[in-house]
Write a protein that holds these residues in place. Structure first.
Motif, PDB file in Angstrom:
ATOM      1  N   UNK A  67       0.843  -1.193   0.000  1.00 61.84           N
ATOM      2  CA  UNK A  67       0.000   0.000   0.000  1.00 61.84           C
ATOM      3  C   UNK A  67       0.880   1.245   0.000  1.00 61.84           C
ATOM      4  N   UNK A  68       0.284   2.348  -0.383  1.00 64.96           N
ATOM      5  CA  UNK A  68       1.002   3.621  -0.369  1.00 64.96           C
ATOM      6  C   UNK A  68       1.401   4.031   1.036  1.00 64.96           C
ATOM      7  N   UNK A  69       0.541   3.776   2.013  1.00 63.00           N
ATOM      8  CA  UNK A  69       0.855   4.148   3.391  1.00 63.00           C
ATOM      9  C   UNK A  69       2.006   3.319   3.931  1.00 63.00           C
ATOM     10  N   UNK A  70       2.085   2.050   3.530  1.00 65.17           N
ATOM     11  CA  UNK A  70       3.207   1.209   3.933  1.00 65.17           C
ATOM     12  C   UNK A  70       4.501   1.753   3.341  1.00 65.17           C
ATOM     13  N   UNK A  71       4.456   2.162   2.084  1.00 57.66           N
ATOM     14  CA  UNK A  71       5.641   2.741   1.442  1.00 57.66           C
ATOM     15  C   UNK A  71       6.056   4.023   2.157  1.00 57.66           C
ATOM     16  N   UNK A  72       5.095   4.909   2.432  1.00 61.97           N
ATOM     17  CA  UNK A  72       5.392   6.172   3.090  1.00 61.97           C
ATOM     18  C   UNK A  72       5.963   5.946   4.494  1.00 61.97           C
ATOM     19  N   UNK A  73       5.358   5.070   5.255  1.00 54.39           N
ATOM     20  CA  UNK A  73       5.844   4.776   6.606  1.00 54.39           C
ATOM     21  C   UNK A  73       7.271   4.248   6.557  1.00 54.39           C
ATOM     22  N   UNK A  74       7.562   3.380   5.593  1.00 54.38           N
ATOM     23  CA  UNK A  74       8.909   2.823   5.471  1.00 54.38           C
ATOM     24  C   UNK A  74       9.936   3.897   5.150  1.00 54.38           C
ATOM     25  N   UNK A  75       9.589   4.824   4.263  1.00 57.19           N
ATOM     26  CA  UNK A  75      10.498   5.925   3.937  1.00 57.19           C
ATOM     27  C   UNK A  75      10.744   6.783   5.178  1.00 57.19           C
ATOM     28  N   UNK A  76       9.683   7.100   5.908  1.00 62.65           N
ATOM     29  CA  UNK A  76       9.828   7.924   7.120  1.00 62.65           C
ATOM     30  C   UNK A  76      10.714   7.239   8.157  1.00 62.65           C
ATOM     31  N   UNK A  77      10.468   5.964   8.399  1.00 60.19           N
ATOM     32  CA  UNK A  77      11.249   5.228   9.398  1.00 60.19           C
ATOM     33  C   UNK A  77      12.709   5.135   8.981  1.00 60.19           C
ATOM     34  N   UNK A  78      12.948   4.986   7.679  1.00 60.26           N
ATOM     35  CA  UNK A  78      14.323   4.870   7.187  1.00 60.26           C
ATOM     36  C   UNK A  78      15.078   6.192   7.256  1.00 60.26           C
ATOM     37  N   UNK A  79      14.395   7.323   7.049  1.00 60.96           N
ATOM     38  CA  UNK A  79      15.094   8.597   6.912  1.00 60.96           C
ATOM     39  C   UNK A  79      15.001   9.529   8.110  1.00 60.96           C
ATOM     40  N   UNK A  80      13.971   9.368   8.950  1.00 56.81           N
ATOM     41  CA  UNK A  80      13.756  10.324  10.035  1.00 56.81           C
ATOM     42  C   UNK A  80      14.226   9.761  11.365  1.00 56.81           C
ATOM     43  N   UNK A  81      14.692  10.649  12.210  1.00 50.91           N
ATOM     44  CA  UNK A  81      15.099  10.285  13.565  1.00 50.91           C
ATOM     45  C   UNK A  81      14.742  11.444  14.490  1.00 50.91           C
ATOM     46  N   UNK A  82      14.949  11.263  15.769  1.00 48.97           N
ATOM     47  CA  UNK A  82      14.631  12.317  16.736  1.00 48.97           C
ATOM     48  C   UNK A  82      15.318  13.607  16.308  1.00 48.97           C
ATOM     49  N   UNK A  83      14.552  14.697  16.278  1.00 45.12           N
ATOM     50  CA  UNK A  83      15.068  15.996  15.879  1.00 45.12           C
ATOM     51  C   UNK A  83      14.928  16.302  14.397  1.00 45.12           C
ATOM     52  N   UNK A  84      14.549  15.300  13.582  1.00 45.45           N
ATOM     53  CA  UNK A  84      14.347  15.531  12.150  1.00 45.45           C
ATOM     54  C   UNK A  84      13.091  16.363  11.935  1.00 45.45           C
ATOM     55  N   UNK A  85      13.060  17.041  10.790  1.00 42.15           N
ATOM     56  CA  UNK A  85      11.887  17.827  10.406  1.00 42.15           C
ATOM     57  C   UNK A  85      11.267  17.200   9.170  1.00 42.15           C
ATOM     58  N   UNK A  86       9.963  16.960   9.240  1.00 44.79           N
ATOM     59  CA  UNK A  86       9.160  16.431   8.150  1.00 44.79           C
ATOM     60  C   UNK A  86       8.235  17.532   7.666  1.00 44.79           C
ATOM     61  N   UNK A  87       8.082  17.667   6.361  1.00 46.37           N
ATOM     62  CA  UNK A  87       7.184  18.668   5.780  1.00 46.37           C
ATOM     63  C   UNK A  87       6.082  17.935   5.029  1.00 46.37           C
ATOM     64  N   UNK A  88       4.824  18.248   5.369  1.00 51.89           N
ATOM     65  CA  UNK A  88       3.676  17.635   4.692  1.00 51.89           C
ATOM     66  C   UNK A  88       2.675  18.721   4.310  1.00 51.89           C
ATOM     67  N   UNK A  89       1.876  18.480   3.265  1.00 50.73           N
ATOM     68  CA  UNK A  89       0.868  19.470   2.884  1.00 50.73           C
ATOM     69  C   UNK A  89      -0.275  19.512   3.890  1.00 50.73           C
ATOM     70  N   UNK A  90      -0.889  20.673   4.021  1.00 46.98           N
ATOM     71  CA  UNK A  90      -2.041  20.772   4.928  1.00 46.98           C
ATOM     72  C   UNK A  90      -3.306  20.214   4.286  1.00 46.98           C
TER      73      UNK A  90
END
Length: 152
Positions: A67-90
């Protein structure tokens, strides 16, 4: 396109094969080994061929997700860590918002939102960000969803 293009012939070299691989929509497979799963969600012949073809076209290793959400979650877990900044549309997919506000916030990831109609807002939100999501087409912003639901 040329007839010998990977997009036309795929990775098959057999004469007499169809122009595209057979799409196997099965949910389980009779033949499997310790390297594969009997369940399509974990992989399938169709998925394996798509990953191999995309990898060949891009000169990289490709992964397909259930699923798309599985892909997105995997990318986030792979690239983000404590203190990282994520940008998403409102005005993005609501589950992305929930994932950002729940698990990612719990791991110390800061989420910034932007109005996708405003390129300057996007550029500003991206300053110092590790990952940004651009989603098109998008959903109505949360504030508009709430006001529409209340009849305002």
């Amino acid at each position: 396109m040329r007839p010998d293009s990977l997009l036309i012939r795929g990775l098959g070299d057999e004469d007499g094969e169809g122009l595209s691989p057979v799409v196997d929509r099965s949910t389980s497979f009779e033949r499997w080994s310790s390297k594969t799963s009997p369940y399509a969600r974990a992989g399938s012949p169709t998925t394996a061929e798509a990953e191999a073809l995309l990898g060949e076209l891009e000169g990289a290793h490709a992964l397909a997700f259930a699923s798309g959400m599985t892909a997105w979650s995997s990318v986030c877990i792979a690239l983000l860590q404590q203190g990282s900044v994520l940008v998403i549309p409102d005005s993005g997919y609501y589950e992305v918002e929930l994932f950002a506000a729940g698990p990612l916030a719990g791991f110390g990831v800061e989420t910034r939102r932007y109005d996708p109609r405003d390129p300057d807002a996007f550029a500003e939100a991206c300053r110092g960000a590790r990952l940004a999501l651009v989603e098109t087409p998008s959903n109505p912003p949360a504030a508009r969803r709430r006001s529409a639901a209340s009849g305002a």
